[in-house]
Write a protein that holds these residues in place. Structure first.
Motif, short mmCIF file in Angstrom:
data_model
loop_
_atom_site.label_atom_id
_atom_site.label_comp_id
_atom_site.label_asym_id
_atom_site.label_seq_id
_atom_site.Cartn_x
_atom_site.Cartn_y
_atom_site.Cartn_z
N UNK A 175 10.89 22.92 4.72
CA UNK A 175 11.85 22.52 5.75
C UNK A 175 13.01 21.72 5.15
N UNK A 176 12.70 20.82 4.23
CA UNK A 176 13.76 20.05 3.59
C UNK A 176 14.70 20.96 2.81
N UNK A 177 14.13 21.93 2.12
CA UNK A 177 14.95 22.84 1.33
C UNK A 177 15.90 23.63 2.23
N UNK A 178 15.44 24.00 3.41
CA UNK A 178 16.28 24.78 4.31
C UNK A 178 17.26 23.91 5.11
N UNK A 179 16.79 22.78 5.63
CA UNK A 179 17.60 22.04 6.59
C UNK A 179 18.14 20.70 6.08
N UNK A 180 17.68 20.24 4.93
CA UNK A 180 18.14 18.96 4.41
C UNK A 180 17.02 17.95 4.34
N UNK A 181 17.16 17.01 3.43
CA UNK A 181 16.09 16.05 3.14
C UNK A 181 15.62 15.29 4.37
N UNK A 182 16.56 14.92 5.25
CA UNK A 182 16.20 14.07 6.38
C UNK A 182 16.16 14.83 7.71
N UNK A 183 16.13 16.15 7.65
CA UNK A 183 16.05 16.96 8.87
C UNK A 183 14.69 17.60 9.05
N UNK A 184 13.78 17.39 8.11
CA UNK A 184 12.46 18.01 8.19
C UNK A 184 11.56 17.19 9.10
N UNK A 185 10.76 17.90 9.91
CA UNK A 185 9.76 17.23 10.73
C UNK A 185 8.64 18.22 11.02
N UNK A 186 7.40 17.75 10.87
CA UNK A 186 6.21 18.52 11.17
C UNK A 186 5.55 17.98 12.43
N UNK A 187 4.61 18.74 12.97
CA UNK A 187 3.62 18.25 13.92
C UNK A 187 2.29 18.58 13.28
N UNK A 188 1.71 17.63 12.53
CA UNK A 188 0.55 17.90 11.69
C UNK A 188 -0.69 17.26 12.28
N UNK A 189 -1.85 17.90 12.04
CA UNK A 189 -3.10 17.37 12.56
C UNK A 189 -3.96 16.74 11.47
N UNK A 190 -4.11 17.41 10.33
CA UNK A 190 -4.97 16.90 9.26
C UNK A 190 -4.17 16.02 8.31
N UNK A 191 -4.84 15.04 7.72
CA UNK A 191 -4.16 14.15 6.77
C UNK A 191 -5.19 13.45 5.91
N UNK A 192 -4.72 12.93 4.80
CA UNK A 192 -5.49 12.03 3.94
C UNK A 192 -4.50 11.00 3.40
N UNK A 193 -4.93 10.15 2.51
CA UNK A 193 -4.03 9.13 1.97
C UNK A 193 -2.81 9.78 1.34
N UNK A 224 0.83 -1.20 0.00
CA UNK A 224 0.00 0.00 0.00
C UNK A 224 0.87 1.26 0.00
N UNK A 225 1.93 1.27 0.79
CA UNK A 225 2.78 2.46 0.85
C UNK A 225 3.71 2.56 -0.35
N UNK A 226 3.91 1.48 -1.10
CA UNK A 226 4.55 1.62 -2.40
C UNK A 226 3.61 2.37 -3.34
N UNK A 227 2.33 2.13 -3.18
CA UNK A 227 1.32 2.79 -4.02
C UNK A 227 1.15 4.26 -3.64
N UNK A 228 1.08 4.57 -2.35
CA UNK A 228 0.78 5.94 -1.93
C UNK A 228 1.98 6.69 -1.35
N UNK A 229 3.08 6.00 -1.11
CA UNK A 229 4.29 6.66 -0.65
C UNK A 229 4.72 6.21 0.74
N UNK A 230 6.02 6.02 0.90
CA UNK A 230 6.61 5.67 2.19
C UNK A 230 6.87 6.94 3.02
N UNK A 231 6.79 6.81 4.33
CA UNK A 231 7.13 7.96 5.18
C UNK A 231 8.59 8.37 5.01
N UNK A 232 8.83 9.67 5.07
CA UNK A 232 10.21 10.16 5.05
C UNK A 232 10.87 9.88 6.40
#
Length: 776
Positions: free
Chosen positions: A474-492, A272-280
Motif C-alpha cells: 500500500x505504501x508503494x502504491x499510495x505513499x508512505x503515510x497513506x497506507x492503512x490496514x484493518x488487521x486481526x492477527x498481530x505479534x510484537x 519499548x516501541x523504540x525497541x520494537x518499532x513505532x506505529x506508522x
C-alpha cells in the motif's frame, strides 16, 4: 505451564533444576555485558563441578533504560529464525558502566541497573533504577531454571532428546500490590495477576482466554515493563504458580527478555516501541466512519449503492466502504477476483462510487489462504508459493476454505506474486486492505520454503510478515503515510503496520466490555490505533445494544460498522425510527462528532505515534499513573490525553465511572465535577439517553474542534472559519500542539490571563468560570 505442585513439590512428569549460585562473573571488553556462570548446585568443593548442569545468564546494557537478560543451558543449540525486528529505526548509543562494591557487581544502562550479589553460594540479581531510588523486580532463589518433560532420572537419557521436551524458565518477583498489564489483546481480566497465559495466536473470538494478538510484552504498575524476545509460544504464570512471581517459560535451550524502566508507563512504552518499532502514521480519512457489507450477507452493486445513498440521505458522513469476503466467489478465497455475477464491472463501480461522492475510499477483505477450487491454487502450488508438509505435499486442510493452502511468505517469489495480486486490486480503485486471519498457522509437520526457520516461531510471527508485506505494498502504491490496514492477527512489532481491530465479538453488552478490555490491553503494548465491530459481529444487535456500541465505537481511534449475517445500517436496526433517539439519529450525531473532533484527535494521534502510545482506547493509568484507582479502570478510557469516555453498558442507561483528581467538565453541558471520585448510583447518578454518554474534559485543556455538524475528516481545520477553540478550567500552563490534516505540526497554542480575561495566543476567549464552552 506450571512446573511445581505448590511450593514444595515438583509437578508430576516434570524435572526441574535451578541455578543455585552465581559461581563466576565475566565482564565484556566494552563494559556492556556481564556473563554469569550459574551451576544448579552450590559448589563447595571441586567435586561439585562434576555431573551437574550450569546455566549462563548474560546481562547486557542495550539502551537508556533497557537491559537484556538471556538465560542459556546448552549453547550449542541452533537458534533458528525468525527473530523479532528490533530497533528498526536504528539502535541508540548507550553509556554503560560496571561497578563493583561490597554489595555486588552493578551493570548500569542509562537509567536502569542490575546488581549481582557478592554473597558466596547465593543466587540473587536485583533490578533497580540507576540512582537506587526505585526497586523494580528481582531474580531470587529458585527463579532461573531448566526443566525436562517427561522427567528424566539420569543424564544418560538426554542423549536422545527426540521425545523429551526441554524448557527454560525465569521467575521475576511481584511486589506487594504489583499489577501486570498488556500481553496483547486479551479479553479477560485487565490486571493479569492470577492468570495463566499462553502467547499463541488463535482464532478464538473475544469471549475466551485465546487471543488473535499475542504480544510478548507486559507492563507493571511499578514503573517498568518486560519484553520477551521469543516469537515462539511463551507461557506465563502471572502470580498463578507462585503468587509473588511472574514465571516465563519457553521450550528450548534459551530465553531472552528485556527489562525496560520508565519510570512512568508512558516512558516505558516509548522505550519499548523504540525497541520494537513505532506505529506508522495513518491518513486522516481513515478516522471517519467505515461501513461494511457484513460477512455472509447477500450483496451486489445495487445493495451497496442502496446502503451508501441511504447514509447520504440521512446526513451520516461516511468515508470508507468495505467489501467483505463475498466480493469473491465461495470456495475461491482468496483468489483476488471480483465475483462477476455480482460485480461485472468492479473498476467502473468503484469509480462511480467515488465520483458520486457517496464514499471517499474503498477497502476489500483478503486473507493469506487459497482455496483449492480456485485456479489460483494450482498456480500457487506448482510454483511453490504454498506452505508444505514434510513429505512434500502442500499443507492443506478443510478448516475455513475447502482444501485451502497457506501462502508461504518466506519465499521471495511468493511475496512478489502476492503483491502482484494486490496491485491488480489497487488498479481497480481499492485503497485499503482488511488483512483477516493469519492465526491458525501450523507448527507441526510443516516445511517452509526457507529451510532455516523454526516452525514454532513462525506461528505467531506469520502475522508480522503478512501484515508488513501488505502494508508496504500500500505504501508503494499510495505513499508512505497513506497506507492503512484493518488487521486481526498481530505479534510484537506489528504495531508498525496500523491498524488493528478487535475480532469476532458477540452482540451483547458483555462482549462490548470484553472488547474494550482487549483494546486497553493492546494499547499498553504500543499499538496506537484500534477499532471494533460496532454492534458486535455475531448475532443480531437490538437497537439498545447497537446505539450504545455506536457511541463507544465512534470514540475509538477508528470506527467500522460490521457484522456477520446481518447488515449494520441503522435504519434496518429499528425499522427506521426517525426520532432523535433512533439508531439513525444516534449514528448521525456521533459520526459528525467524530468529524468535529478531528483537529483534536488527529493532533493527539501525531503525538501518540511519536511516542508509541495508544490514541483511543488509552488506559487511564497512562495519564494518571500515580492514581492507584486509575490502574483498575477497565470500563472507561481516555480519548487522547484530555478527554475521558465512559461507555454505557446497561439497558437502563445508568453508568458508573471514575474521575481522577482535578476538575472535569462535561463535554455536553456546563456540569463540572470534582475528582478523585467515583460517580454512579450513589453519587451524582448519571442516566443517559442515546444521544449522550459520560464524556468529560480534563482541567486545563484547550480543545480545538471543528464546527457543529461537520461531515468531513479531511479539511483545513487550522483556518478560523473551520474551527472552534474551547477552554476547560484553563491555567497558565495550558497548551496544545496543533497538527493539520497532513500530519504537519502547525503551531502550539498557549493560554495567558490578562486582567481576568483568558487569551489563546493573543486572541481573546470568552470564559465563564465553570462554563463548558468558550468561543473566540
Amino acid at each position: 505451564m506450571k512446573f511445581r505442585d505448590g511450593m514444595w513439590l515438583v509437578a508430576e512428569g516434570k524435572r526441574v533444576e535451578y541455578a543455585e549460585e552465581i559461581y563466576s562473573i565475566d565482564q565484556s571488553q566494552d563494559g556492556k555485558k556481564l556473563s554469569l556462570l550459574c551451576p544448579t548446585m552450590q559448589v563447595r568443593s571441586r567435586g561439585d563441578t562434576l555431573n551437574r548442569p550450569t546455566m549462563t545468564i548474560e546481562l547486557e546494557a542495550v539502551s537508556d533504560g533497557i537491559l537484556s537478560v538471556e538465560v542459556t543451558h546448552w549453547h550449542g543449540a541452533v537458534n533458528k529464525p525468525p527473530y523479532f525486528d528490533l530497533f528498526p529505526d536504528g539502535k541508540p548509543s548507550i553509556d554503560a558502566t560496571v561497578k563493583k562494591s561490597d554489595a555486588g557487581t552493578t551493570l548500569t544502562s542509562g537509567s536502569v541497573a542490575a546488581t549481582v550479589t557478592a554473597e558466596p553460594h547465593t543466587f540473587d540479581i536485583r533490578f533497580h533504577s540507576a540512582d537506587g531510588t526505585h526497586k523494580l523486580t528481582s531474580l531470587l532463589h529458585r527463579s532461573v531454571g531448566l526443566a525436562y518433560s517427561p522427567a528424566t532420572s539420569t543424564p544418560m537419557q538426554t542423549a536422545d532428546m527426540r521425545d523429551i521436551q526441554h524448557y527454560i524458565l525465569t521467575q521475576t518477583t511481584l511486589g506487594v500490590g504489583e499489577q501486570v498489564y498488556g500481553l496483547g489483546e486479551r479479553f479477560g481480566a485487565f490486571n493479569k495477576v492470577g492468570q495463566s497465559i499462553s502467547l499463541w495466536n488463535a482464532d478464538g473470538g473475544t469471549s475466551s482466554e485465546q487471543a488473535y494478538k499475542n504480544v510478548s510484552f507486559w507492563l507493571s504498575n511499578r514503573g517498568y515493563g518486560v519484553f520477551i524476545d521469543a516469537p515462539e509460544k511463551v507461557e506465563l504464570e502471572v502470580g498463578s504458580e507462585r503468587s509473588c512471581r511472574v514465571q516465563t517459560s519457553v521450550e528450548g535451550q534459551r530465553l531472552k527478555w528485556y527489562i525496560i524502566y520508565g519510570p512512568s508507563p508512558k516512558e516505558v512504552l516509548s522505550k519499548y516501541t523504540t525497541l520494537t518499532g513505532k506505529p506508522n502514521k495513518v491518513p486522516a480519512w481513515s478516522f471517519g466512519l467505515w461501513l461494511s457489507t457484513s460477512f455472509t450477507t447477500e450483496y451486489d452493486e445495487k445493495t451497496v449503492n442502496g446502503f451508501l445513498e441511504g447514509m447520504r440521505e440521512r446526513d451520516i458522513p461516511l468515508q470508507v466502504f468495505h467489501y467483505d469476503c463475498f466480493w469473491m466467489r465461495g470456495f475461491h478465497w482468496c483468489d483476488f477476483e471480483f465475483m462477476s455475477s455480482h460485480f461485472p464491472d468492479p473498476k467502473g463501480q468503484i469509480t462511480r462510487l467515488k465520483e458520486s461522492g457517496l464514499v471517499t475510499k474503498v477497502c476489500v477483505w483478503i486473507n493469506s489462504y487459497v482455496g483449492q477450487a480456485s485456479p489460483v491454487f494450482k498456480e500457487a502450488a506448482e510454483k511453490g508459493y504454498l506452505l508444505k508438509r514434510k513429505n512434500g505435499d502442500v499443507f492443506q486442510w478443510d478448516l475455513w476454505q475447502a482444501g485451502m493452502g497457506i501462502v508461504d511468505f518466506t519465499n521471495p517469489e511468493a511475496c512478489k506474486w502476492f503483491v502482484g495480486c494486490l496491485n491488480k486490486l489497487f488498479d481497480t480503485g481499492v485503497d485499503s486492505i482488511k488483512t483477516d486471519f493469519g492465526e491458525r498457522i501450523p507448527s507441526k509437520d510443516v516445511q517452509w520454503h526457507d529451510p532455516n526457520v523454526d516452525p514454532a516461531k513462525m506461528h505467531n510471527y506469520y502475522a508480522f510478515i503478512y501484515n508488513k508485506l501488505v502494508f508496504e505494498a500500500l505504501q508503494e502504491r499510495y505513499g508512505k503515510d497513506e497506507a492503512v490496514l484493518f488487521a486481526r492477527a498481530a505479534c510484537a512489532g506489528t504495531q508498525r503496520f496500523p491498524l488493528q481491530w478487535g475480532g469476532d465479538c458477540e452482540s451483547t453488552f458483555e462482549a462490548m466490555a470484553e472488547s474494550l478490555r482487549g483494546g486497553l490491553s493492546l494499547g499498553l503494548c504500543g499499538f496506537s490505533f484500534w477499532s471494533v465491530d460496532i454492534g458486535g459481529f455475531e448475532g443480531y444487535p437490538d437497537a439498545t445494544i447497537y446505539k450504545r456500541w455506536v457511541q463507544f465505537g465512534l470514540l475509538c481511534s477508528h470506527s467500522r460498522l460490521h457484522g456477520s449475517n446481518s447488515y449494520r445500517v441503522p435504519w434496518l436496526i429499528d425499522n427506521d425510527d426517525k426520532s432523535e433517539e433512533g439508531a439513525t439519529a444516534v449514528l448521525r450525531k456521533f459520526s459528525q462528532l467524530k468529524c468535529r473532533l478531528m483537529p483534536y484527535l488527529y493532533s493527539e494521534a501525531m503525538e501518540a505515534i511519536k511516542h508509541g502510545w495508544p490514541v483511543s482506547v488509552r488506559a487511564m493509568c497512562l495519564e494518571f499513573p500515580e492514581d492507584r484507582t486509575a490502574w483498575l479502570c477497565d470500563q472507561q478510557f481516555m480519548l487522547g490525553s484530555r478527554i475521558l469516555v465512559a461507555p454505557v453498558f446497561s439497558e437502563t442507561g445508568e453508568v458508573e465511572f471514575y474521575l481522577p483528581a482535578g476538575k472535569w467538565t462535561s463535554f455536553w453541558d456546563d456540569t463540572v465535577l470534582q475528582g478523585p471520585m467515583w460517580y454512579g448510583p450513589s453519587v451524582h447518578k448519571e442516566k443517559h439517553g442515546f444521544t449522550t454518554l459520560p464524556v468529560y474534559v480534563r482541567e486545563g485543556s484547550i480543545l480545538v474542534l471543528g464546527k457543529e455538524a461537520e461531515q468531513r475528516t479531511v479539511y483545513d481545520w487550522t483556518k478560523p472559519e473551520n474551527h472552534e477553540v474551547r477552554l476547560y478550567e484553563p491555567n497558565e500552563s495550558s497548551s496544545v500542539v496543533l497538527y493539520d490534516a497532513d500530519g504537519k505540526q502547525v503551531t502550539t497554542l498557549n493560554t495567558a490571563e490578562e486582567h481576568g480575561t483568558w487569551r489563546v495566543d493573543g486572541m481573546e476567549v470568552r470564559f465563564r468560570r465553570g462554563s463548558r464552552i468558550q468561543n473566540y
